[in-house]
Every structure is written in structure tokens, then in C-alpha cells.
Design a protein around this motif. Structure first.
Motif, mmCIF file in Angstrom:
data_model
loop_
_atom_site.group_PDB
_atom_site.id
_atom_site.type_symbol
_atom_site.label_atom_id
_atom_site.label_comp_id
_atom_site.label_asym_id
_atom_site.label_seq_id
_atom_site.Cartn_x
_atom_site.Cartn_y
_atom_site.Cartn_z
ATOM 1 N N ALA A 45 0.839 -1.216 0.000
ATOM 2 C CA ALA A 45 0.000 0.000 0.000
ATOM 3 C C ALA A 45 0.868 1.259 0.000
ATOM 4 C CB ALA A 45 -0.909 -0.010 1.225
ATOM 5 N N LEU A 46 1.952 1.215 0.773
ATOM 6 C CA LEU A 46 2.840 2.375 0.844
ATOM 7 C C LEU A 46 3.528 2.616 -0.501
ATOM 8 C CD1 LEU A 46 3.755 4.454 2.945
ATOM 9 C CD2 LEU A 46 5.703 2.976 3.448
ATOM 10 N N GLY A 47 3.973 1.509 -1.153
ATOM 11 C CA GLY A 47 4.638 1.655 -2.466
ATOM 12 C C GLY A 47 3.706 2.232 -3.505
ATOM 13 N N ILE A 48 2.450 1.717 -3.520
ATOM 14 C CA ILE A 48 1.476 2.235 -4.502
ATOM 15 C C ILE A 48 1.178 3.701 -4.221
ATOM 16 C CG2 ILE A 48 -0.905 1.986 -5.318
ATOM 17 C CD1 ILE A 48 -0.632 -1.026 -4.599
ATOM 18 N N ALA A 49 1.055 4.048 -2.936
ATOM 19 C CA ALA A 49 0.756 5.443 -2.586
ATOM 20 C C ALA A 49 1.892 6.365 -3.034
ATOM 21 C CB ALA A 49 0.542 5.556 -1.083
ATOM 22 N N LYS A 50 3.133 5.924 -2.880
ATOM 23 C CA LYS A 50 4.277 6.756 -3.279
ATOM 24 C C LYS A 50 4.306 6.933 -4.796
ATOM 25 C CE LYS A 50 8.247 5.894 -1.370
ATOM 26 N NZ LYS A 50 9.409 5.115 -0.854
ATOM 27 N N VAL A 51 4.062 5.838 -5.543
ATOM 28 C CA VAL A 51 4.068 5.921 -7.011
ATOM 29 C C VAL A 51 2.922 6.811 -7.481
ATOM 30 C CG1 VAL A 51 3.765 4.611 -9.141
ATOM 31 C CG2 VAL A 51 5.218 3.702 -7.303
ATOM 32 N N ALA A 52 1.730 6.607 -6.881
ATOM 33 C CA ALA A 52 0.571 7.408 -7.304
ATOM 34 C C ALA A 52 0.772 8.891 -6.993
ATOM 35 C CB ALA A 52 -0.688 6.882 -6.609
ATOM 36 N N SER A 53 1.456 9.192 -5.859
ATOM 37 C CA SER A 53 1.636 10.606 -5.493
ATOM 38 C C SER A 53 2.541 11.348 -6.465
ATOM 39 C CB SER A 53 2.224 10.697 -4.069
ATOM 40 O OG SER A 53 3.557 10.193 -4.045
ATOM 41 N N GLU A 54 3.314 10.577 -7.252
ATOM 42 C CA GLU A 54 4.229 11.202 -8.213
ATOM 43 C C GLU A 54 3.681 11.174 -9.634
ATOM 44 O OE1 GLU A 54 7.781 8.995 -7.716
ATOM 45 O OE2 GLU A 54 8.250 9.786 -5.715
ATOM 46 N N HIS A 55 2.459 10.640 -9.794
ATOM 47 C CA HIS A 55 1.879 10.553 -11.134
ATOM 48 C C HIS A 55 1.473 11.955 -11.610
ATOM 49 C CE1 HIS A 55 -0.739 9.342 -14.454
ATOM 50 N NE2 HIS A 55 -0.157 8.103 -14.353
ATOM 51 N N PRO A 56 1.844 12.358 -12.801
ATOM 52 C CA PRO A 56 1.557 13.723 -13.317
ATOM 53 C C PRO A 56 0.069 14.052 -13.355
ATOM 54 C CG PRO A 56 3.201 12.637 -14.686
ATOM 55 C CD PRO A 56 2.697 11.605 -13.744
ATOM 56 N N ALA A 57 -0.726 13.065 -13.724
ATOM 57 C CA ALA A 57 -2.161 13.325 -13.836
ATOM 58 C C ALA A 57 -2.754 13.669 -12.477
ATOM 59 C CB ALA A 57 -2.878 12.119 -14.436
ATOM 60 N N ILE A 58 -2.268 12.990 -11.424
ATOM 61 C CA ILE A 58 -2.790 13.248 -10.076
ATOM 62 C C ILE A 58 -2.304 14.605 -9.590
ATOM 63 C CG2 ILE A 58 -2.673 12.467 -7.667
ATOM 64 C CD1 ILE A 58 -2.611 9.611 -8.709
ATOM 65 N N LYS A 143 3.092 16.365 -3.931
ATOM 66 C CA LYS A 143 3.758 17.672 -3.981
ATOM 67 C C LYS A 143 3.807 18.176 -5.419
ATOM 68 C CE LYS A 143 6.745 16.441 -0.057
ATOM 69 N NZ LYS A 143 8.139 16.279 0.428
ATOM 70 N N ASP A 144 3.714 19.526 -5.551
ATOM 71 C CA ASP A 144 3.849 20.111 -6.901
ATOM 72 C C ASP A 144 5.325 20.305 -7.232
ATOM 73 O OD1 ASP A 144 4.654 22.253 -5.395
ATOM 74 O OD2 ASP A 144 2.861 23.477 -5.778
ATOM 75 N N GLU A 145 5.610 21.052 -8.348
ATOM 76 C CA GLU A 145 6.982 21.207 -8.796
ATOM 77 C C GLU A 145 7.844 21.957 -7.803
ATOM 78 O OE1 GLU A 145 4.300 21.882 -10.425
ATOM 79 O OE2 GLU A 145 4.272 20.510 -12.135
ATOM 80 N N SER A 146 7.212 22.804 -6.998
ATOM 81 C CA SER A 146 7.969 23.609 -6.027
ATOM 82 C C SER A 146 8.157 22.877 -4.704
ATOM 83 C CB SER A 146 7.239 24.935 -5.783
ATOM 84 O OG SER A 146 5.971 24.697 -5.198
ATOM 85 N N GLY A 147 7.552 21.687 -4.573
ATOM 86 C CA GLY A 147 7.671 20.921 -3.337
ATOM 87 C C GLY A 147 6.578 21.215 -2.347
ATOM 88 N N LYS A 148 5.623 21.982 -2.737
ATOM 89 C CA LYS A 148 4.514 22.301 -1.847
ATOM 90 C C LYS A 148 3.555 21.111 -1.797
ATOM 91 C CE LYS A 148 0.612 25.435 -1.270
ATOM 92 N NZ LYS A 148 -0.168 26.538 -1.891
ATOM 93 N N ILE A 149 3.082 20.790 -0.583
ATOM 94 C CA ILE A 149 2.142 19.687 -0.409
ATOM 95 C C ILE A 149 0.772 20.153 -0.841
ATOM 96 C CG2 ILE A 149 1.039 18.124 1.243
ATOM 97 C CD1 ILE A 149 3.606 18.309 2.944
ATOM 98 N N ILE A 150 0.221 19.462 -1.845
ATOM 99 C CA ILE A 150 -1.066 19.875 -2.382
ATOM 100 C C ILE A 150 -2.144 18.809 -2.166
ATOM 101 C CG2 ILE A 150 -0.045 21.399 -4.112
ATOM 102 C CD1 ILE A 150 -0.433 19.175 -6.180
ATOM 103 N N GLY A 151 -1.760 17.669 -1.604
ATOM 104 C CA GLY A 151 -2.771 16.626 -1.378
ATOM 105 C C GLY A 151 -2.141 15.381 -0.765
ATOM 106 N N VAL A 152 -2.946 14.322 -0.730
ATOM 107 C CA VAL A 152 -2.512 13.061 -0.114
ATOM 108 C C VAL A 152 -3.141 11.896 -0.872
ATOM 109 C CG1 VAL A 152 -4.408 13.044 1.555
ATOM 110 C CG2 VAL A 152 -2.320 11.747 2.038
ATOM 111 N N VAL A 153 -2.340 10.820 -1.016
ATOM 112 C CA VAL A 153 -2.845 9.579 -1.621
ATOM 113 C C VAL A 153 -2.952 8.539 -0.498
ATOM 114 C CG1 VAL A 153 -2.437 7.716 -3.261
ATOM 115 C CG2 VAL A 153 -1.801 10.073 -3.849
ATOM 116 N N SER A 154 -4.109 7.874 -0.428
ATOM 117 C CA SER A 154 -4.343 6.849 0.602
ATOM 118 C C SER A 154 -4.735 5.555 -0.103
ATOM 119 C CB SER A 154 -5.440 7.287 1.567
ATOM 120 O OG SER A 154 -5.702 6.272 2.507
ATOM 121 N N VAL A 155 -3.889 4.516 0.044
ATOM 122 C CA VAL A 155 -4.166 3.198 -0.542
ATOM 123 C C VAL A 155 -4.518 2.258 0.615
ATOM 124 C CG1 VAL A 155 -3.282 1.284 -1.898
ATOM 125 C CG2 VAL A 155 -2.571 3.635 -2.434
ATOM 126 N N GLY A 156 -5.677 1.628 0.552
ATOM 127 C CA GLY A 156 -6.137 0.822 1.698
ATOM 128 C C GLY A 156 -6.428 -0.626 1.368
#
Length: 527
Positions: A45-58, A143-156
């Protein structure tokens, strides 16, 4: 209640033990697998959340003020590929941008476990209760391009899914569990049969009984018994053997050559042939020895030896000799009566009727006087029979046998061991006959006195011989002590003393009025 067989008990206890071990192992393994599955799903779940958080579409979708179908499709794709229960994406205010249940998009995320991702920017695994139930969640900040936290991905992954995974893995354990039980039953049956065969098909309680009986038999046997193993080390020795060896300590474990240097047990084991009735001196004692090899499945595994002092065999031989003397006495009596009958027959043929009547009258008066006296004074048939036998023996030896007229003895009770009393009387009277045999016929006199009162039986045996030297009186009852100085003598008085001890009686020696020895013994009637 009769106990179950060794095979059944072996099978039962081994099966119970196997089931207990396997049940405990199953529970422990189940919890261990549960922890492993939980950890593996958490990492997934943690691995999927990390990959999804870096997806451009998200990332691009979270920059928009409202959700889009594209971010929902990406979230569902991640959910299907990971076989997760859900992939939820929320903005920095925890508003859902993607959720497997579309109606819940736009609502606030539940569980209160997003702070570490949204505030601290951490990637972690949490356990929380969501709208779909209690779940294991992998959290990663977006995080966006500047490193600002703009959301959260939760895989359960729901805990019901984790439990199902545990059950799937446990199915293999259950199969192994039953296979192990079957193997345990087979092995238990095999080993129980093998153990029973090694015990010669005896049950443990039977072995205990046999050992108890064996020990009792060994200690009741008067022969010395020694058993050795193939190396000649003593494995068994009874009290009689210790007495002959005069050993006050345990000889178990010692080599037979150390205990009996001139042993032949090693030769018996080497040859495999028994040796019976062999003479041998053990610790200065002349003994009669038997040696037999112990053979198990065709191989010599040890040997056993039984031995007994030769002087004890002499005692038995001496008693048998007395029996033989009684038989000879009866045979002589028969011969004497045959001669008596032949004489009467001859006198009748010669028509010497007066002489025949006189001979018959003389014989009848002698026997009638003895029988009348015995019937009146001696009522015990055993003693009567013995006296009649000695009377006939005295006639043969030309000895005057006097039965004291003051004698009296009723019928003795059954509790009194009469064979011992007869042995005592027999030995003393026989000794008295032998003590006077060297005298002239008119001087050969033996007197017997028997009297019974309320408490004891008193007997006197007196002869007209030379008496007993005072120097040997104190040792006259010892084994092999004889006034005759002949080999293989000196057992009669020893037997008398031993039998009187068994009867709790006592004996004294004096010089009698006839000039010879006077033996006086008493035996309590109550034993």
C-alpha cells in the motif's frame, strides 16, 4: 480395571502429543503469517501510494479547484493493478478527488490519519476506520513542482482482506497439519510395535511383575547366582552368592575375573557350551558349579553361573543316607521275619510242635509288650512308628533298646513340625547305636525317654558308650565335627542343632548313668 496394551498407549500418547504440538504450531504460524501478510500489504500500500503521489495526472488534477474524471480513472487503475480495496486521493483540505464510490467524491476524508502526510510530508502506514471499514492504509503526500504539499494519496487494504489472505495461506498449513498427524500415527504404530518386539511382546506391567518375581526367586534360592554380560562384567548377583564370596559390597559392574579369579565363565561364553556339576573352589570353599551361556538370536550375550557349597550337598546326602538306613532296617526286619517263619515251618515239618509253640510265644510276648506299652504311653503315631523301627534295628545290631517306663506322649498338634522332631530323634538314636557298636553285646544299651507336659516335649537319649570328650563338647554341634574322626562325617548333630533351632528348642549334653553320653532336648509345643 485392566490396563490398555503398550501399543495402544504408545499410539494414544504419541498421537495426542503430535496433535498438541501441531495445534500450537498452527496457531503460532497463523499469527506469524498474519504479521507477515500485514507487513507485506502495508509495504505494498505504501509503495502504490508513493508511485501514485508522483503521477503527473494526479498532481495536475489536485491543482484544479474541482476533481476531474481523469484523476478518478488513474486512481481506479492503480486500485485494480494493486488489487487494493481502495485508492483515495484528497487535496490539502482532505477533500476527496477520487474514491471507488463516486457518490463520496467531494466529501472530506475520514480516519483522521492524514496529518503526518499533509503537515509533515511523511510517508507511512496507518490503521484507521474508514467509510469502507477498518483498513491498513499506505499514506503519501502529493507535492507540486515547487515541493509544496497539495494533497494526499491513501491506498487501503481492509482487514477482512488480510484475514482472507491469512486463510488462503493457512489452507496449506492445514494440509501439512493432517499429513503430519497421519505420519505421526504411522510412526507411533511402527515404534510401538518395534518397542514391543524388543520387550519380547511383554507389557510394562508384566515386565514389572516378572522382575519382581525373578528377584524374589533369586533371593529365595540357596544356590549362589551370578550373571555376566559378554564382556564378563557382573550384571546380577544374589545374596547367597555374596555370602559365599563373603562380600559386603555390591559386585555389580565388576569384572568376574576380579571377583572369582579362577572363573570359567569366559570360556563358556567363548565356546557357547554349558558346563554342569563341575567342582570348583571359590574363596576357599569347595563348591559344585553349573555354567550356562545366555544365547539371544543365535549370539552369546552373556553367561549365568549357579554354585552351592559342597558341604550343603553333603548334608542332603547324609539325610538321604539316613533314609537309606531306615529302608535297610525295614528290609532286615522283613528278612528276620522270613527266617522266623522258615524256622517255624521247619519245626512243624519235624513235628517239634512244642518248640514251634515256644518260639511263637516268645516272639509274640516281646512284640506284644512293646505294642502294649506304646499304645498306652505313646499316642502319637509318628513317634510310635519311629520307635518300632529303632526296636527292630536294635535287634539286628544286637543292641538292648530300653524305652523308659515313665515315658508319656499324647498326640502332638498339627502346628508342630513333626518331620523335624523325627529327624532330631532319628539322628540322636542312630548316634547312640554307633556309640555302643564296639562294645560286647551284653553291654550295648540305649535308653529312650519321651515326656510331654502342658508346655513342651522333653526327650532323653542315653547310651552306654564312652561318652563325649569334654574338650569337644562346645563344638560338637558344628558342621563336620565328629568323635569318629572319619571323612564325610559330622553332619548328624549339626542337623539336630539346625532342626531344634527351627523348632525353637534347646539341647544339653551330660554323662549319663549308663556311662555314656546323655542328650536332653526340649521343644515348646506352641512352636
Amino acid at each position: 480395571m485392566e490396563r490398555s496394551s503398550l501399543n495402544f498407549r504408545f499410539f494414544k500418547y504419541n498421537t495426542i502429543l503430535a496433535i498438541m504440538i501441531l495445534v500450537i504450531s498452527l496457531f503460532l504460524t497463523y499469527f506469524i503469517i498474519g504479521e507477515i501478510v500485514e507487513k507485506e500489504m502495508g509495504e505494498r500500500a505504501l509503495g502504490i501510494a508513493k508511485v501514485a503521489s508522483e503521477h503527473p495526472a494526479i498532481i495536475e488534477g489536485l491543482k484544479q479547484p474541482q476533481t476531474s474524471s481523469e484523476i478518478q480513472e488513474v486512481a481506479l487503475k492503480f486500485q485494480q493493478n494493486a488489487n487494493a480495496e481502495y485508492v483515495v486521493i484528497g487535496d490539502e483540505n482532505e477533500i476527496r478527488y477520487a474514491h471507488p464510490v463516486k457518490e463520496r467524491i467531494g466529501e472530506k476524508m475520514v480516519g483522521d490519519d492524514n496529518a503526518k502526510a499533509l503537515i509533515d510530508g511523511e510517508v507511512y502506514v496507518s490503521i484507521a476506520e474508514g467509510t469502507l471499514g477498518k483498513a491498513l492504509r499506505g499514506k503519501a503526500p502529493v507535492k507540486d513542482e515547487s515541493g509544496k504539499i497539495i494533497g494526499v494519496v491513501s491506498v487501503g487494504f481492509l482487514f477482512t482482506d488480510i484475514f482472507s489472505a491469512n486463510i488462503i495461506y493457512s489452507k496449506y498449513l492445514i494440509v501439512v497439519f493432517f499429513i503430519t498427524i497421519i505420519l505421526s500415527i504411522i510412526l507411533a504404530t511402527y515404534f510401538s510395535n518395534k518397542t514391543k518386539a524388543q520387550l519380547l511382546d511383554y507389557e510394562p506391567q508384566e515386565i514389572v511383575k516378572i522382575l519382581s518375581e525373578r528377584n524374589a526367586i533369586l533371593e529365595s534360592i540357596r544356590e549362589g547366582i551370578i550373571m555376566v554380560d559378554r564382556n564378563g562384567n557382573i550384571t546380577l548377583i544374589n545374596q547367597s552368592a555374596k555370602a559365599i564370596l563373603r562380600s559386603g559390597q555390591s559386585e555389580i559392574g565388576k569384572n568376574i575375573s576380579e571377583v572369582i579369579p579362577n572363573t570359567h565363565l569366559i570360556k563358556v561364553m567363548d565356546s557357547g557350551h554349558e558346563q554342569l556339576d563341575r567342582m570348583m573352589t571359590i574363596n576357599g570353599v569347595k563348591t559344585l558349579v553349573n555354567r550356562v551361556p545366555i544365547i539371544n538370536k543365535g549370539k552369546v550375550t552373556g553367561a549365568v553361573s549357579s554354585f552351592r557349597p559342597f558341604e550343603e550337598i553333603d548334608l542332603v546326602a547324609n539325610e538321604l543316607s539316613q533314609v537309606k538306613q531306615y529302608i535297610e532296617s525295614l528290609r532286615a526286619q522283613t528278612h528276620e521275619y522270613n527266617n522266623f517263619l522258615y524256622t517255624i515251618s521247619g519245626l512243624i515239618q519235624l513235628k517239634e510242635y512244642d518248640e514251634a509253640l515256644y518260639l511263637i510265644h516268645s516272639e509274640r510276648i516281646g512284640n506284644h509288650a512293646l505294642i502294649s506299652f506304646l499304645n498306652e504311653k505313646i499316642q502319637d503315631t509318628f513317634i510310635c512308628g519311629l520307635i518300632i523301627g529303632f526296636y527292630n534295628r536294635a535287634k539286628e545290631l544286637k543292641v538292648t533298646l530300653l524305652l523308659d517306663e515313665d515315658s508319656f506322649c499324647g498326640k502332638l498338634g498339627q502346628h508342630l513340625e513333626k518331620h523335624l522332631l523325627i529327624s532330631v530323634l532319628g539322628n540322636l538314636v542312630t548316634n547312640a547305636f554307633e556309640a555302643v557298636e564296639h562294645l560286647d553285646e551284653e553291654e550295648r544299651i540305649v535308653r529312650i525317654y519321651i515326656y510331654e507336659d502342658e508346655k513342651e516335649v522333653i526327650c532323653e537319649i542315653e547310651d552306654s558308650g564312652n561318652g563325649i570328650d569334654e574338650q569337644v563338647i562346645h563344638s560338637i554341634f558344628e558342621k563336620k565335627q565328629s568323635t569318629k574322626g572319619e571323612e564325610h562325617r559330622g553332619y548328624g548333630l549339626y542337623i539336630v542343632d539346625e532342626n531344634l533351632r527351627k523348632l525353637n528348642g534347646s539341647i544339653a549334653i551330660e554323662r549319663g548313668e549308663l556311662g555314656g553320653a546323655l542328650f536332653i532336648f526340649s521343644i515348646p509345643k506352641e512352636g
